[in-house]
Design a protein around this motif. Structure first.
Motif, mmCIF file in Angstrom:
data_model
loop_
_atom_site.group_PDB
_atom_site.id
_atom_site.type_symbol
_atom_site.label_atom_id
_atom_site.label_comp_id
_atom_site.label_asym_id
_atom_site.label_seq_id
_atom_site.Cartn_x
_atom_site.Cartn_y
_atom_site.Cartn_z
ATOM 1 N N LEU A 66 4.383 9.282 -7.270
ATOM 2 C CA LEU A 66 4.658 8.419 -8.421
ATOM 3 C C LEU A 66 3.346 7.796 -8.844
ATOM 4 O O LEU A 66 2.564 7.333 -8.001
ATOM 5 N N VAL A 67 3.096 7.743 -10.141
ATOM 6 C CA VAL A 67 1.820 7.219 -10.614
ATOM 7 C C VAL A 67 2.017 6.485 -11.926
ATOM 8 O O VAL A 67 2.753 6.932 -12.808
ATOM 9 N N ALA B 115 -5.220 -8.440 -8.530
ATOM 10 C CA ALA B 115 -3.980 -9.030 -8.017
ATOM 11 C C ALA B 115 -3.004 -9.177 -9.184
ATOM 12 O O ALA B 115 -3.286 -9.881 -10.157
ATOM 13 N N PRO B 116 -1.854 -8.505 -9.134
ATOM 14 C CA PRO B 116 -0.932 -8.563 -10.257
ATOM 15 C C PRO B 116 -0.192 -9.894 -10.307
ATOM 16 O O PRO B 116 -0.042 -10.574 -9.293
ATOM 17 N N THR B 117 0.250 -10.244 -11.495
ATOM 18 C CA THR B 117 1.107 -11.409 -11.663
ATOM 19 C C THR B 117 2.546 -10.966 -11.492
ATOM 20 O O THR B 117 3.020 -10.103 -12.229
ATOM 21 N N VAL B 118 3.210 -11.551 -10.508
ATOM 22 C CA VAL B 118 4.589 -11.167 -10.195
ATOM 23 C C VAL B 118 5.461 -12.413 -10.269
ATOM 24 O O VAL B 118 5.291 -13.349 -9.485
ATOM 25 N N ILE C 160 2.698 -2.891 -8.454
ATOM 26 C CA ILE C 160 1.999 -3.802 -7.549
ATOM 27 C C ILE C 160 0.944 -3.051 -6.745
ATOM 28 O O ILE C 160 -0.195 -3.491 -6.600
ATOM 29 N N ALA C 161 1.309 -1.874 -6.237
ATOM 30 C CA ALA C 161 0.394 -1.109 -5.390
ATOM 31 C C ALA C 161 -0.808 -0.581 -6.155
ATOM 32 O O ALA C 161 -1.908 -0.496 -5.606
ATOM 33 N N MET D 43 7.530 -2.460 0.245
ATOM 34 C CA MET D 43 7.057 -1.199 0.832
ATOM 35 C C MET D 43 5.681 -0.885 0.255
ATOM 36 O O MET D 43 5.431 -1.097 -0.907
ATOM 37 N N ILE D 44 4.779 -0.429 1.077
ATOM 38 C CA ILE D 44 3.426 -0.118 0.629
ATOM 39 C C ILE D 44 3.275 1.380 0.545
ATOM 40 O O ILE D 44 3.584 2.107 1.477
ATOM 41 N N LYS D 45 2.803 1.858 -0.595
ATOM 42 C CA LYS D 45 2.571 3.297 -0.734
ATOM 43 C C LYS D 45 1.446 3.725 0.180
ATOM 44 O O LYS D 45 0.408 3.102 0.261
ATOM 45 N N LEU D 46 1.639 4.833 0.870
ATOM 46 C CA LEU D 46 0.602 5.371 1.735
ATOM 47 C C LEU D 46 -0.357 6.201 0.918
ATOM 48 O O LEU D 46 0.041 6.989 0.084
ATOM 49 N N ALA D 47 -1.660 6.027 1.172
ATOM 50 C CA ALA D 47 -2.658 6.777 0.414
ATOM 51 C C ALA D 47 -2.584 8.256 0.745
ATOM 52 O O ALA D 47 -2.477 8.631 1.897
ATOM 53 N N LEU D 48 -2.650 9.080 -0.317
ATOM 54 C CA LEU D 48 -2.635 10.546 -0.134
ATOM 55 C C LEU D 48 -3.743 11.082 -1.017
ATOM 56 O O LEU D 48 -3.529 11.452 -2.139
#
Length: 220
Positions: free
Chosen positions: A149-150, A83-86, A77-78, A1-6
């Motif tokens: 969430l941050v 680019a994170p290491t996953v 991740i978001a 799921m991708i967080k939507l920018a607010l």
């Protein structure tokens, strides 16, 4: 799921912004100035009570979309600036995160907490005590609003604990207007109340925040 920018953006007055698709008619994004108390004045007022609160009342860090990544991993991740290491199992092991509360850059996820902008206990005090368990779970794992969430340093998150803006503000002074906007946006999104002390603190911050805007989309 991708967080939507607010994000906070500049506008002269309260606006209703259209969204794509049929959801637009149900929960349009809204924009209001933080300065002059406009957005703060939209918050309903009520006395707070922590009676019956347990952190376990808010099931969190779930994998709501069943993609193998918990809410914590999704946020990491978001929000990574690189680019994170996953690793397998959606284990985030490296990346680069900016903790805006204190201006620190962190490259090891172990040094980060995922902060609920409005802490779970504060949400309970402000109306969530009357919610269903499912709605509390949705609140605790809200990936559809960028600032709900941050990722921040563990030290600042634990310093904040369950305090509202009358009791705690980010140590980085330049972060405080953003923080106030994010706090108000989260409370408006979830129709949470404020008490008198909290409203006074938010109004004081709003008066110092120039063109800062509050953008939010009411939660389903």
């Amino acid at each position: 799921m991708i967080k939507l920018a607010l994000r906070a953006v500049t506008a002269a007055a309260f606006l209703v912004l259209p969204l794509a698709g049929p959801a637009a008619a149900q929960s349009p994004a809204r924009l209001a100035p933080l300065s002059m108390g406009d957005a703060v004045n939209l918050l309903p007022a009520a006395a707070e009570s922590r009676d019956g609160y347990q952190r376990t009342s808010f099931k969190h860090w779930v994998d709501a979309d069943r993609d193998g990544c918990s809410t914590r991993a999704e946020v990491l991740i978001a929000e990574s600036r690189t680019a994170p290491t996953v690793e397998p199992g959606c284990k985030v092991t490296a990346g680069e995160w900016y903790s805006y509360y204190d201006g620190q850059t962190v490259t090891a996820p172990a040094g980060l907490d995922i902060d609920h902008m409005v802490p779970l206990a504060e949400a309970w005090d402000s109306g969530a005590s009357a919610w269903t368990a499912a709605r509390r779970e949705a609140y605790a794992n809200d990936l559809d609003a960028d600032r709900s969430l941050v990722a921040v340093t563990a030290r600042t998150n634990r310093s904040k604990a369950d305090k509202d803006p009358s009791e705690w503000l980010p140590p980085l002074a330049d972060a405080r207007c953003t923080y106030a906007a994010d706090w108000v946006a989260t409370k408006l999104r979830w129709n949470l109340t404020v008490d008198d002390q909290e409203r006074v603190a938010l109004a004081g911050l709003a008066g110092e925040c120039g063109e800062q805007q509050v953008e939010f989309e009411p939660a389903p």
